[in-house]
Motif scaffolding. Structure first.
Motif, mmCIF file in Angstrom:
data_model
loop_
_atom_site.group_PDB
_atom_site.id
_atom_site.type_symbol
_atom_site.label_atom_id
_atom_site.label_comp_id
_atom_site.label_asym_id
_atom_site.label_seq_id
_atom_site.Cartn_x
_atom_site.Cartn_y
_atom_site.Cartn_z
ATOM 1 N N GLY A 73 -43.590 -48.887 6.553
ATOM 2 C CA GLY A 73 -42.708 -48.048 7.358
ATOM 3 C C GLY A 73 -41.278 -48.109 6.866
ATOM 4 N N MET A 74 -40.399 -47.434 7.583
ATOM 5 C CA MET A 74 -38.989 -47.389 7.217
ATOM 6 C C MET A 74 -38.301 -48.696 7.581
ATOM 7 N N GLY A 75 -37.650 -49.310 6.596
ATOM 8 C CA GLY A 75 -36.927 -50.549 6.827
ATOM 9 C C GLY A 75 -35.464 -50.298 7.147
ATOM 10 N N GLY A 76 -34.730 -51.395 7.265
ATOM 11 C CA GLY A 76 -33.338 -51.306 7.648
ATOM 12 C C GLY A 76 -32.460 -50.590 6.648
ATOM 13 N N LYS A 77 -32.751 -50.765 5.355
ATOM 14 C CA LYS A 77 -31.924 -50.149 4.318
ATOM 15 C C LYS A 77 -31.947 -48.629 4.409
ATOM 16 N N GLU A 78 -33.104 -48.065 4.750
ATOM 17 C CA GLU A 78 -33.214 -46.613 4.885
ATOM 18 C C GLU A 78 -32.700 -46.151 6.260
ATOM 19 N N ALA A 79 -32.971 -46.951 7.280
ATOM 20 C CA ALA A 79 -32.618 -46.548 8.641
ATOM 21 C C ALA A 79 -31.109 -46.508 8.866
ATOM 22 N N ILE A 80 -30.372 -47.399 8.212
ATOM 23 C CA ILE A 80 -28.933 -47.478 8.454
ATOM 24 C C ILE A 80 -28.229 -46.172 8.081
ATOM 25 N N THR A 81 -28.742 -45.454 7.088
ATOM 26 C CA THR A 81 -28.135 -44.185 6.686
ATOM 27 C C THR A 81 -28.162 -43.188 7.836
ATOM 28 N N GLU A 82 -29.297 -43.120 8.528
ATOM 29 C CA GLU A 82 -29.423 -42.191 9.650
ATOM 30 C C GLU A 82 -28.641 -42.677 10.866
ATOM 31 N N ILE A 83 -28.617 -43.990 11.055
ATOM 32 C CA ILE A 83 -27.870 -44.555 12.180
ATOM 33 C C ILE A 83 -26.386 -44.227 12.050
ATOM 34 N N ARG A 84 -25.865 -44.329 10.839
ATOM 35 C CA ARG A 84 -24.437 -44.065 10.640
ATOM 36 C C ARG A 84 -24.090 -42.599 10.850
ATOM 37 N N LYS A 85 -25.056 -41.712 10.708
ATOM 38 C CA LYS A 85 -24.817 -40.310 11.020
ATOM 39 C C LYS A 85 -24.652 -40.108 12.523
ATOM 40 N N LEU A 86 -25.299 -40.970 13.293
ATOM 41 C CA LEU A 86 -25.230 -40.875 14.750
ATOM 42 C C LEU A 86 -24.055 -41.670 15.311
ATOM 43 N N ASP A 87 -23.768 -42.804 14.688
ATOM 44 C CA ASP A 87 -22.740 -43.710 15.215
ATOM 45 C C ASP A 87 -22.151 -44.518 14.058
ATOM 46 N N LYS A 88 -20.901 -44.248 13.738
ATOM 47 C CA LYS A 88 -20.267 -44.922 12.602
ATOM 48 C C LYS A 88 -19.745 -46.316 12.956
ATOM 49 N N ASP A 89 -19.597 -46.581 14.248
ATOM 50 C CA ASP A 89 -18.908 -47.801 14.656
ATOM 51 C C ASP A 89 -19.809 -48.896 15.216
ATOM 52 N N VAL A 90 -21.030 -48.583 15.612
ATOM 53 C CA VAL A 90 -21.878 -49.597 16.228
ATOM 54 C C VAL A 90 -22.164 -50.728 15.229
ATOM 55 N N PRO A 91 -22.004 -51.989 15.628
ATOM 56 C CA PRO A 91 -22.322 -53.100 14.732
ATOM 57 C C PRO A 91 -23.827 -53.156 14.453
ATOM 58 N N VAL A 92 -24.172 -53.131 13.177
ATOM 59 C CA VAL A 92 -25.577 -53.224 12.769
ATOM 60 C C VAL A 92 -25.707 -54.384 11.788
ATOM 61 N N PHE A 93 -26.541 -55.353 12.149
ATOM 62 C CA PHE A 93 -26.729 -56.540 11.329
ATOM 63 C C PHE A 93 -28.084 -56.482 10.640
ATOM 64 N N VAL A 94 -28.101 -56.722 9.336
ATOM 65 C CA VAL A 94 -29.348 -56.692 8.586
ATOM 66 C C VAL A 94 -29.897 -58.112 8.498
ATOM 67 N N VAL A 95 -31.202 -58.235 8.735
ATOM 68 C CA VAL A 95 -31.870 -59.533 8.780
ATOM 69 C C VAL A 95 -32.997 -59.547 7.758
ATOM 70 N N SER A 96 -33.101 -60.641 6.999
ATOM 71 C CA SER A 96 -34.171 -60.719 6.008
ATOM 72 C C SER A 96 -34.378 -62.151 5.552
ATOM 73 N N GLY A 97 -35.608 -62.430 5.141
ATOM 74 C CA GLY A 97 -35.924 -63.721 4.547
ATOM 75 C C GLY A 97 -35.610 -63.762 3.076
ATOM 76 N N TYR A 98 -35.267 -62.603 2.506
ATOM 77 C CA TYR A 98 -34.914 -62.535 1.085
ATOM 78 C C TYR A 98 -33.403 -62.689 0.949
ATOM 79 N N SER A 99 -32.949 -63.942 0.969
ATOM 80 C CA SER A 99 -31.511 -64.206 1.007
ATOM 81 C C SER A 99 -30.780 -63.758 -0.251
ATOM 82 N N LYS A 100 -31.512 -63.608 -1.373
ATOM 83 C CA LYS A 100 -30.871 -63.198 -2.618
ATOM 84 C C LYS A 100 -30.864 -61.685 -2.805
#
Length: 211
Positions: free
Chosen positions: A150-177
Protein backbone atom coordinates in the motif's frame (compact mmCIF):
# COMPACT_ATOMS: atom_id res chain seq x y z
CA UNK A 1 22.32 34.44 32.64
CA UNK A 2 22.67 31.49 34.97
CA UNK A 3 25.53 31.88 37.43
CA UNK A 4 27.37 28.81 38.70
CA UNK A 5 29.97 29.24 41.44
CA UNK A 6 32.48 26.53 42.33
CA UNK A 7 34.51 27.06 45.49
CA UNK A 8 37.33 25.19 47.15
CA UNK A 9 39.22 25.68 50.40
CA UNK A 10 42.68 25.00 49.03
CA UNK A 11 45.86 27.10 49.19
CA UNK A 12 44.54 29.73 46.76
CA UNK A 13 46.21 31.29 43.74
CA UNK A 14 48.73 34.12 44.04
CA UNK A 15 47.61 37.38 42.44
CA UNK A 16 50.52 37.39 39.99
CA UNK A 17 49.29 34.05 38.54
CA UNK A 18 45.58 34.85 38.28
CA UNK A 19 45.88 36.72 34.99
CA UNK A 20 47.49 33.70 33.31
CA UNK A 21 45.51 30.72 34.58
CA UNK A 22 43.35 30.51 31.43
CA UNK A 23 46.34 30.65 29.07
CA UNK A 24 46.96 27.42 27.14
CA UNK A 25 49.92 25.41 28.47
CA UNK A 26 50.39 27.64 31.49
CA UNK A 27 50.71 25.51 34.62
CA UNK A 28 52.44 25.52 37.99
CA UNK A 29 52.24 21.72 38.30
CA UNK A 30 55.31 19.61 37.63
CA UNK A 31 53.32 17.03 35.65
CA UNK A 32 50.60 19.32 34.39
CA UNK A 33 49.95 20.32 30.78
CA UNK A 34 48.03 23.53 31.43
CA UNK A 35 45.02 22.73 29.24
CA UNK A 36 42.28 22.14 31.82
CA UNK A 37 41.27 25.74 32.52
CA UNK A 38 42.04 26.81 28.95
CA UNK A 39 39.65 24.13 27.68
CA UNK A 40 36.98 25.18 30.20
CA UNK A 41 37.35 28.80 29.13
CA UNK A 42 37.02 27.84 25.45
CA UNK A 43 33.90 25.72 26.00
CA UNK A 44 32.18 28.42 28.04
CA UNK A 45 33.03 31.13 25.48
CA UNK A 46 31.61 28.98 22.67
CA UNK A 47 28.34 28.90 24.59
CA UNK A 48 28.37 32.71 24.75
CA UNK A 49 29.23 32.63 28.42
CA UNK A 50 31.96 33.95 30.67
CA UNK A 51 34.16 32.67 33.50
CA UNK A 52 35.74 34.66 36.29
CA UNK A 53 37.87 33.78 39.30
CA UNK A 54 38.40 35.08 42.82
CA UNK A 55 41.19 33.80 44.98
CA UNK A 56 43.16 34.64 48.10
CA UNK A 57 46.24 32.79 49.21
CA UNK A 58 45.40 30.53 52.13
CA UNK A 59 41.66 31.11 51.75
CA UNK A 60 40.78 29.10 48.67
CA UNK A 61 39.49 29.88 45.19
CA UNK A 62 36.05 30.50 43.66
CA UNK A 63 35.27 30.23 39.96
CA UNK A 64 32.14 31.95 38.65
CA UNK A 65 30.62 30.69 35.39
CA UNK A 66 27.95 32.68 33.56
CA UNK A 67 25.87 30.94 30.86
CA UNK A 68 22.97 32.42 28.87
CA UNK A 69 19.61 31.14 30.07
CA UNK A 70 17.40 29.56 27.43
CA UNK A 71 14.69 31.69 25.83
CA UNK A 72 12.70 28.55 25.03
CA UNK A 73 10.32 26.70 27.30
CA UNK A 74 12.06 24.19 29.52
CA UNK A 75 10.79 20.64 29.08
CA UNK A 76 8.97 19.63 32.26
CA UNK A 77 10.07 16.56 34.19
CA UNK A 78 8.17 14.36 36.56
CA UNK A 79 9.36 13.65 40.10
CA UNK A 80 11.17 10.49 39.01
CA UNK A 81 13.13 12.40 36.36
CA UNK A 82 11.24 11.24 33.27
CA UNK A 83 9.79 13.81 30.88
CA UNK A 84 6.08 14.53 30.86
CA UNK A 85 3.70 15.91 28.26
CA UNK A 86 0.01 16.69 28.24
CA UNK A 87 -1.96 17.70 25.18
CA UNK A 88 -5.35 17.49 23.54
CA UNK A 89 -6.81 17.10 20.06
CA UNK A 90 -6.62 14.45 17.35
CA UNK A 91 -3.44 12.68 16.32
CA UNK A 92 -3.61 10.55 13.19
CA UNK A 93 -1.45 7.42 13.18
CA UNK A 94 -0.71 5.35 10.08
CA UNK A 95 0.91 1.91 10.31
CA UNK A 96 0.18 -1.43 8.63
CA UNK A 97 1.05 -3.50 11.72
CA UNK A 98 -2.06 -3.76 13.94
CA UNK A 99 -0.05 -4.35 17.12
CA UNK A 100 2.12 -1.28 16.50
CA UNK A 101 -0.93 0.78 15.61
CA UNK A 102 -2.63 -0.22 18.85
CA UNK A 103 0.41 0.44 21.06
CA UNK A 104 1.18 3.85 19.52
CA UNK A 105 -2.50 4.73 19.79
CA UNK A 106 -2.41 3.92 23.50
CA UNK A 107 0.72 6.05 23.88
CA UNK A 108 -0.86 9.18 22.40
CA UNK A 109 -4.08 8.64 24.36
CA UNK A 110 -2.03 8.36 27.57
CA UNK A 111 -0.76 11.86 26.78
CA UNK A 112 -4.27 13.26 26.47
CA UNK A 113 -4.85 13.04 22.72
CA UNK A 114 -7.48 11.23 20.70
CA UNK A 115 -5.96 8.61 18.38
CA UNK A 116 -7.20 8.20 14.80
CA UNK A 117 -5.86 4.87 13.49
CA UNK A 118 -5.26 4.19 9.78
CA UNK A 119 -3.43 1.34 8.06
CA UNK A 120 -2.12 2.91 4.85
CA UNK A 121 -1.40 6.24 3.22
CA UNK A 122 -4.60 6.48 1.21
CA UNK A 123 -6.70 5.79 4.28
CA UNK A 124 -4.78 8.48 6.16
CA UNK A 125 -5.33 11.02 3.37
CA UNK A 126 -9.05 10.23 3.18
CA UNK A 127 -9.41 10.49 6.96
CA UNK A 128 -7.54 13.79 7.08
CA UNK A 129 -9.76 15.22 4.34
CA UNK A 130 -12.82 14.00 6.20
CA UNK A 131 -11.67 15.69 9.42
CA UNK A 132 -10.92 18.96 7.62
CA UNK A 133 -14.34 19.00 5.97
CA UNK A 134 -15.94 18.45 9.38
CA UNK A 135 -13.97 21.35 10.85
CA UNK A 136 -11.91 19.12 13.13
CA UNK A 137 -8.23 20.01 12.88
CA UNK A 138 -5.60 17.29 13.17
CA UNK A 139 -3.02 18.16 15.83
CA UNK A 140 -0.27 15.97 14.33
CA UNK A 141 0.36 12.80 12.35
CA UNK A 142 2.66 9.80 12.73
CA UNK A 143 3.34 8.02 9.43
CA UNK A 144 5.10 4.71 8.93
CA UNK A 145 7.57 5.13 6.10
CA UNK A 146 6.81 1.88 4.26
CA UNK A 147 3.52 0.00 3.98
CA UNK A 148 3.42 -3.55 2.59
CA UNK A 149 1.21 -3.56 -0.49
CA UNK A 150 0.00 0.00 0.00
CA UNK A 151 0.88 3.68 0.06
CA UNK A 152 3.54 4.53 2.63
CA UNK A 153 4.40 7.76 4.35
CA UNK A 154 6.79 9.00 1.67
CA UNK A 155 4.02 9.01 -0.94
CA UNK A 156 1.24 10.11 1.41
CA UNK A 157 3.01 13.23 2.67
CA UNK A 158 2.83 14.80 -0.81
CA UNK A 159 -0.97 14.65 -0.77
CA UNK A 160 -1.17 15.68 2.87
CA UNK A 161 0.80 18.85 2.16
CA UNK A 162 -1.67 19.76 -0.57
CA UNK A 163 -4.39 19.70 2.07
CA UNK A 164 -2.45 21.18 4.98
CA UNK A 165 1.00 22.74 4.76
CA UNK A 166 1.39 23.37 8.48
CA UNK A 167 0.25 20.22 10.30
CA UNK A 168 3.20 18.47 12.01
CA UNK A 169 3.81 15.11 10.33
CA UNK A 170 6.40 12.76 11.81
CA UNK A 171 7.83 9.89 9.78
CA UNK A 172 8.47 6.63 11.65
CA UNK A 173 10.58 3.72 10.47
CA UNK A 174 12.83 0.90 11.58
CA UNK A 175 15.19 1.76 8.73
CA UNK A 176 17.20 4.39 10.57
CA UNK A 177 19.67 4.82 7.69
CA UNK A 178 16.95 5.60 5.15
CA UNK A 179 17.49 9.13 3.74
CA UNK A 180 13.93 10.08 4.65
CA UNK A 181 14.63 9.33 8.32
CA UNK A 182 18.01 11.04 8.22
CA UNK A 183 16.71 14.15 6.42
CA UNK A 184 13.00 14.29 7.19
CA UNK A 185 12.57 17.99 6.36
CA UNK A 186 13.83 17.42 2.82
CA UNK A 187 10.81 15.17 2.24
CA UNK A 188 8.21 17.59 3.70
CA UNK A 189 8.09 15.87 7.12
CA UNK A 190 8.40 17.83 10.34
CA UNK A 191 10.81 15.35 11.95
CA UNK A 192 11.56 11.63 12.14
CA UNK A 193 11.25 9.03 14.89
CA UNK A 194 13.22 5.79 14.46
CA UNK A 195 11.62 2.50 15.50
CA UNK A 196 11.53 1.04 18.05
CA UNK A 197 10.77 3.99 20.28
CA UNK A 198 9.68 4.38 23.88
CA UNK A 199 7.07 6.67 25.37
CA UNK A 200 9.83 9.05 26.50
CA UNK A 201 11.00 9.35 22.87
CA UNK A 202 7.49 10.28 21.79
CA UNK A 203 7.18 12.75 24.65
CA UNK A 204 10.47 14.40 23.67
CA UNK A 205 9.23 14.75 20.08
CA UNK A 206 5.88 16.22 21.16
CA UNK A 207 7.49 18.58 23.66
CA UNK A 208 9.63 19.92 20.85
CA UNK A 209 6.97 20.41 18.19
CA UNK A 210 3.49 20.41 19.79
CA UNK A 211 2.53 23.34 21.98
Amino acid sequence: YVKISIKDHGPGIPQEQLSRIFDPFYTTKVKGHGLGLATSYSIIKRHNGAIDVESEVGMGTTFHIFLPSSKENVLPESKNGTMIHRGEGNILIMDDEPDVLEVVGEMVMALGYNAILTQNGQEAIDKHREELNAGRKIKAMLFDLTINGGMGGKEAITEIRKLDKDVPVFVVSGYSKDPVIANAADYQFTASLPKPFKLDDLIALFNRFLH
